[in-house]
Design a protein around this motif. Structure first.
Motif, PDB file in Angstrom:
ATOM      1  N   ALA A  24      -5.078  40.541 -59.403  1.00 16.79           N
ATOM      2  CA  ALA A  24      -5.990  40.319 -59.276  1.00 16.79           C
ATOM      3  C   ALA A  24      -6.939  40.233 -57.923  1.00 16.79           C
ATOM      4  O   ALA A  24      -8.223  39.136 -58.493  1.00 16.79           O
ATOM      5  CB  ALA A  24      -5.973  38.528 -59.405  1.00 16.79           C
ATOM      6  N   VAL A  46      -0.980  35.947 -71.257  1.00 19.02           N
ATOM      7  CA  VAL A  46      -1.395  36.361 -69.366  1.00 19.02           C
ATOM      8  C   VAL A  46      -0.169  35.079 -68.554  1.00 19.02           C
ATOM      9  O   VAL A  46      -0.540  34.055 -68.754  1.00 19.02           O
ATOM     10  CB  VAL A  46      -2.883  36.059 -68.300  1.00 19.02           C
ATOM     11  N   TYR A  48       0.680  33.180 -65.415  1.00 15.07           N
ATOM     12  CA  TYR A  48       0.138  34.044 -63.910  1.00 15.07           C
ATOM     13  C   TYR A  48       0.941  32.731 -62.719  1.00 15.07           C
ATOM     14  O   TYR A  48       1.099  32.239 -63.156  1.00 15.07           O
ATOM     15  CB  TYR A  48      -1.385  33.529 -63.826  1.00 15.07           C
ATOM     16  N   ASP A  49       0.751  33.452 -61.627  1.00 15.38           N
ATOM     17  CA  ASP A  49       1.026  32.340 -60.116  1.00 15.38           C
ATOM     18  C   ASP A  49      -0.580  31.210 -59.357  1.00 15.38           C
ATOM     19  O   ASP A  49      -1.306  31.974 -59.911  1.00 15.38           O
ATOM     20  CB  ASP A  49       1.504  32.711 -59.479  1.00 15.38           C
ATOM     21  N   VAL A  52      -4.056  32.813 -58.006  1.00 15.36           N
ATOM     22  CA  VAL A  52      -5.447  33.805 -58.983  1.00 15.36           C
ATOM     23  C   VAL A  52      -5.708  32.915 -59.225  1.00 15.36           C
ATOM     24  O   VAL A  52      -5.466  31.412 -58.900  1.00 15.36           O
ATOM     25  CB  VAL A  52      -4.264  34.453 -59.983  1.00 15.36           C
ATOM     26  N   ILE A  57      -9.174  33.057 -63.606  1.00 17.38           N
ATOM     27  CA  ILE A  57      -8.675  32.237 -64.954  1.00 17.38           C
ATOM     28  C   ILE A  57      -9.186  32.057 -66.376  1.00 17.38           C
ATOM     29  O   ILE A  57      -9.382  32.540 -67.352  1.00 17.38           O
ATOM     30  CB  ILE A  57      -7.574  31.351 -64.668  1.00 17.38           C
ATOM     31  N   ARG A  99       1.287  40.952 -66.468  1.00 12.32           N
ATOM     32  CA  ARG A  99       1.426  39.986 -65.446  1.00 12.32           C
ATOM     33  C   ARG A  99       0.922  39.460 -64.573  1.00 12.32           C
ATOM     34  O   ARG A  99       0.106  40.842 -63.500  1.00 12.32           O
ATOM     35  CB  ARG A  99       2.912  40.360 -65.369  1.00 12.32           C
ATOM     36  N   LEU A 100       0.028  38.693 -64.177  1.00  9.63           N
ATOM     37  CA  LEU A 100      -1.451  38.736 -63.651  1.00  9.63           C
ATOM     38  C   LEU A 100      -0.567  37.729 -61.403  1.00  9.63           C
ATOM     39  O   LEU A 100      -0.347  37.166 -62.070  1.00  9.63           O
ATOM     40  CB  LEU A 100      -2.273  38.120 -63.379  1.00  9.63           C
ATOM     41  N   LYS A 101      -0.983  38.715 -60.680  1.00  7.96           N
ATOM     42  CA  LYS A 101      -0.961  38.409 -59.156  1.00  7.96           C
ATOM     43  C   LYS A 101      -1.888  38.357 -58.538  1.00  7.96           C
ATOM     44  O   LYS A 101      -2.681  39.485 -58.496  1.00  7.96           O
ATOM     45  CB  LYS A 101       0.974  39.668 -58.594  1.00  7.96           C
TER      46      LYS A 101
END
Ligand code: SAH
Length: 280
Positions: A24, A46, A48-49, A52, A57, A99-101
């Motif tokens: 991201a 999605v 995410y952590d 992000v 988002i 998988r958004l990092k």
């Protein structure tokens, strides 16, 4: 991923979803790649952590399921095994899982571990690189990580120094004409300073801490190796530590205008460092 994967229901493989590991970038939503944005728009779910940014988002369509697995230092919201399990379960349901990092998934992002967890289940995957914090923060702080007059190499180093797996070659880090970028180093700044000094780096080596890089709350805190620990005590996460003479270029190459200017940070931090020295 193509739309074809989502509409073709009849083949035996159609029940198998897919995981797309997406970087991201460091915060500014304009630093998301075109491919990352396209993947976010096509995802069913999605995962995410914390790193992000909210603005990113907000780019995700409302119909998409969001699963937050945020982590804070030493306080994992969902343990790594749990994250792996979520990815596997969602993909086995036939979902297109993004998988958004933060930053780039393969730079201190455990992206490799998450993909390895998919292998036993034969879950297909793709990787979309992102702008890593070092590149984003350096650009927005006006610090070229290499420069012919200053540094011919740059090293990205983890600040997680106490782990049993640590095998850092400090003498290679302490050499001249080299820029160091420490990720996750804020709490270890004293240790970083001591080890670099012990391996011959001058205490006067210029350094900078870039806090919340690329966001409108970005702060660049200039310091030296000697004052790193003192200045780090005034910084907040997420922050990167950049060490090397390239950091001095921020004075003339800084262009990004967050709320707090480099000049005001500089005078504030100089006062902090001087006060502290008087107390010592
Ligand atoms: N995969 C990420 C790094 C994850 S490790 C990447 O490629 O950027 C988490 C660390 O990255 C944080 O502790 C901090 O050191 C750094 N970091 C991430 N985003 C940052 C930001 N916007 N500003 C400063 N440091 C950041």
């Amino acid at each position: 991923m193509t739309t074809d994967n989502k509409v073709c229901h009849l083949t035996p493989q159609s029940t198998m979803g897919k995981v797309i590991l997406v970087g991201a970038g460091p915060g500014d939503p304009d630093l998301l790649t075109v491919k990352a944005l396209r993947m976010l728009q096509q995802a069913d779910v999605v995962v995410y952590d914390r790193l992000v940014s909210n603005e990113i988002i907000e780019l995700i369509p409302e119909k998409t399921d969001l699963i937050f697995v945020g982590k804070r230092a030493g306080n994992h919201c969902v343990p790594q095994d749990g994250i792996n399990q979520i990815l596997v379960e969602e993909a086995l349901k036939g979902q297109i899982v993004v998988r958004l990092k933060g930053g780039d998934p393969f730079i201190f992002g455990r992206g490799g571990e998450e993909l390895e967890a998919l292998l036993p289940h034969d879950i297909p995957f793709e990787v979309v690189p992102g702008i890593t914090a070092a590149a984003g923060c350096a650009a927005y702080a006006g610090i070229p990580l290499t420069h012919r007059d200053h540094a011919q190499s740059v090293q990205f180093v983890t600040g997680h120094l106490k782990s049993e797996k640590e095998q850092i070659d400090w003498s290679s880090l302490a050499r001249t004409n080299n820029t160091l970028v420490f990720y996750m180093g804020l709490n270890q700044s004293g240790e970083i300073r001591r080890r670099l000094e012990a391996h011959g780096m001058s205490p006067l080596t210029p350094a900078a801490i870039v806090e919340r890089g690329t966001s409108h709350n970005q702060r660049v805190l200039p310091c030296s190796l000697e004052t790193l620990e003192i200045i780090a005590a005034h910084a907040e996460s997420p922050a990167l530590i950049i060490i090397g003479s390239v950091t001095q270029l921020a004075h003339k190459l800084s262009w990004f205008e967050p709320k707090q200017s480099l000049l005001s940070c500089y005078s504030e931090m100089t006062e902090v460092a001087e006060d502290k020295r008087e107390i010592i």
